[in-house]
Design an enzyme around this catalytic site. Structure first.
Site, short mmCIF file in Angstrom:
data_model
loop_
_atom_site.label_atom_id
_atom_site.label_comp_id
_atom_site.label_asym_id
_atom_site.label_seq_id
_atom_site.Cartn_x
_atom_site.Cartn_y
_atom_site.Cartn_z
NE ARG A 123 12.37 21.75 10.23
CZ ARG A 123 11.24 22.02 9.62
NH1 ARG A 123 10.09 21.79 10.23
NH2 ARG A 123 11.25 22.53 8.41
CE LYS A 165 0.92 22.58 -7.20
NZ LYS A 165 0.04 22.85 -6.07
N GLY A 209 12.50 23.05 1.75
CA GLY A 209 12.40 21.78 2.48
C GLY A 209 12.91 20.60 1.67
N GLY A 265 9.56 28.17 3.11
CA GLY A 265 8.90 29.43 2.78
C GLY A 265 9.67 30.64 3.30
P1 ADP Z 1 11.31 22.81 -2.11
O1 ADP Z 1 10.61 22.13 -0.97
O2 ADP Z 1 12.80 22.56 -2.11
O3 ADP Z 1 10.95 24.26 -2.23
P2 ADP Z 1 9.25 21.98 -3.97
O4 ADP Z 1 8.38 21.63 -2.82
O5 ADP Z 1 8.89 23.14 -4.80
O6 ADP Z 1 10.79 22.11 -3.46
O7 ADP Z 1 9.32 20.76 -4.99
C1 ADP Z 1 9.70 19.46 -4.62
C2 ADP Z 1 8.89 18.42 -5.33
O8 ADP Z 1 8.89 18.61 -6.73
C3 ADP Z 1 9.45 17.05 -5.09
O9 ADP Z 1 8.50 16.28 -4.38
C4 ADP Z 1 9.69 16.48 -6.48
O10 ADP Z 1 9.34 15.13 -6.60
C5 ADP Z 1 8.81 17.34 -7.35
N1 ADP Z 1 9.28 17.37 -8.74
C6 ADP Z 1 10.46 17.80 -9.19
N2 ADP Z 1 10.56 17.63 -10.52
C7 ADP Z 1 9.42 17.06 -10.94
C8 ADP Z 1 8.91 16.63 -12.21
N3 ADP Z 1 9.63 16.77 -13.32
N4 ADP Z 1 7.66 16.09 -12.25
C9 ADP Z 1 6.94 15.96 -11.12
N5 ADP Z 1 7.36 16.34 -9.90
C10 ADP Z 1 8.57 16.89 -9.80
MG MG Z 2 8.60 21.36 -0.75
#
Ligand code: ADP
Ligand code: MG
Length: 397
Positions: free
Chosen positions: A40, A202, A355, A378
């Site tokens: 960053r 989620k 992220g 976000g």
């Molecule tokens: P981003 O930051 O790219 O938006 P998220 O924060 O929504 O992504 O999700 C990332 C997290 O989701 C990671 O820490 C990953 O370990 C978790 N994750 C992905 N698939 C699974 C799964 N099948 N079970 C539990 N955790 C998961």
């Molecule tokens: Mg995340």
């Protein structure tokens, strides 16, 4: 380069000999005073070099972590100022407070081409509250405002929104300009098929994005823990997998809407399972035969093949959220395969946001093989939903 809405870029701003406030996102990981990933900080160097070259007097403002409006030494920007000084090979004067006599002095001592950094803006409760007095004080430190912090553009804080109307000239730094340029392309006329890949932790975090993508894309491929909730919503048994039970109706409703709109929703056909996150004994199961004592931690090889095919045909791709627990090597294959499929598709506009997704594609060494990796989590999700981010709106004339 002209930006949508008449937003000025740094090259169009009168900065010579002026005090230029640059809102940066230096919210970098720091452990025991040491900076982890400094991406960053590096990202802002082109903007800063340009301003230095043109003889601006640069006042940097950033937040770091969540000090909640209090001075907490562990959230000091000191290591950040030191790293920036190293990278630019110039002195960076750090004020010991975000606003006040000390901050004013550091700013007034600036000569053309020099840099000063205010202390963590979130040490003052006025930052997140978008307090007018705090915003006016920040504005009194500058003649020109530049925002190069896309990651906080979805927050209406004093340094991203409040102060801007009190400054004569305003515009976007190179980081912000590139984000606006690429993410805007996802909202206009896109080459089709437009495929979204959504994963991560989620459904509840991403349901708004999913719903709004239904209006724009041709298909959505779902992975990550989120997929478990959709599979369960379809009546499948997902064993000990992470599921948001309270989101089953939301998931069902979404699937029904998608089918009404004839938008294909691809869900995993097979998953890689373990007894827990640390299990290294990876067992692939079809989604209608997930063992009751195991959890789905990545998409399976059949699903990888399906998603790869969908992504090869795509001409526009937006990817957010890893396909599995990519932090552990045994659960990273699905995420790496999706990253590869994007990297291999040279005909498509490929944009990655989030992220963890950005970290995953960097970890796979493929970040420079896609069209754009957004620095905002976000913020990029809100942008692709077509929402007007307050930090960007504030830059319009
Ligand atoms: P981003 O930051 O790219 O938006 P998220 O924060 O929504 O992504 O999700 C990332 C997290 O989701 C990671 O820490 C990953 O370990 C978790 N994750 C992905 N698939 C699974 C799964 N099948 N079970 C539990 N955790 C998961
Ligand atoms: Mg995340």
């Amino acid at each position: 380069m002209a930006l949508p809405g008449g937003i000025k870029g740094v090259d169009e701003l009168p900065v010579e000999g002026k005090r230029v406030f640059v809102r940066v996102d230096y919210n970098v990981p720091i452990k025991a005073g040491k900076i982890g990933d400094d991406a960053r900080i590096r990202a802002t160097l082109p903007t800063l070099r340009k301003l230095i070259e043109r003889g601006a007097r640069i006042v940097l403002g950033s937040h770091l972590g969540r000090p909640d409006g209090q001075v907490k030494p562990e959230f000091s920007l000191e290591p950040v100022a030191a790293r920036l000084a190293e990278l630019l090979d110039v002195e960076v004067a750090l004020a010991d407070e975000p606003v006040g006599d000390g901050a004013r002095k550091v700013v007034s001592d600036l000569r053309d081409g020099q840099l000063a950094m205010l202390e963590n803006l979130r040490f003052d409760p006025g930052e997140e509250a978008n307090d007018e007095t705090f915003a006016r004080t920040l504005a009194s430190y500058c003649d020109v405002y530049v925002n190069d912090a896309f990651g906080t553009a979805h927050r209406a804080h004093a340094s991203t929104v409040g102060m801007v109307k009190f400054v004569a000239d305003k515009g976007a730094g190179y980081v912000m300009a590139k984000e606006i340029e690429f993410l805007s392309r996802l909202l206009g006329q896109v080459d089709r098929p437009y495929v979204a890949v959504l994963g991560g932790a989620k459904v509840s975090d991403k349901i708004e994005v999913l719903e709004s993508l239904l209006e724009r894309v041709d298909s959505i491929a779902v992975g990550g823990a989120m997929a478990n909730t959709f599979l369960e919503a379809q009546g499948k048994h997902v064993g000990k997998s992470k599921v948001e039970k309270d989101k089953l109706p939301v998931a069902r409703n979404f699937l029904r809407k998608a089918s009404e709109k004839k938008i294909a929703i691809h869900l995993p056909t097979d998953v890689a399972t373990g007894e827990n996150l640390d299990d290294t004994n990876v067992v692939v199961a079809r989604v209608d035969h997930i063992p009751a004592d195991r959890m789905a931690l990545d998409i399976g090889p059949g699903t990888v093949e399906l998603y790869r095919r969908v992504l090869t045909e795509a001409r526009t791709v937006f990817w957010n959220g890893p396909m599995g627990v990519f932090e552990k090597p045994q659960w990273a294959s699905g995420t790496v395969a999706v990253a590869k499929a994007l990297a291999d598709n040279k005909l498509a506009l490929t944009v990655v946001g989030g992220g963890d997704s950005a970290a995953a594609i960097a970890q796979a060494g493929l970040a420079d093989k896609v069209s754009h990796v957004s620095t905002g989590g976000g913020a990029s999700l809100e942008f692709v939903q077509g929402l007007d981010l307050p930090g960007i709106a504030a830059l319009r004339p």
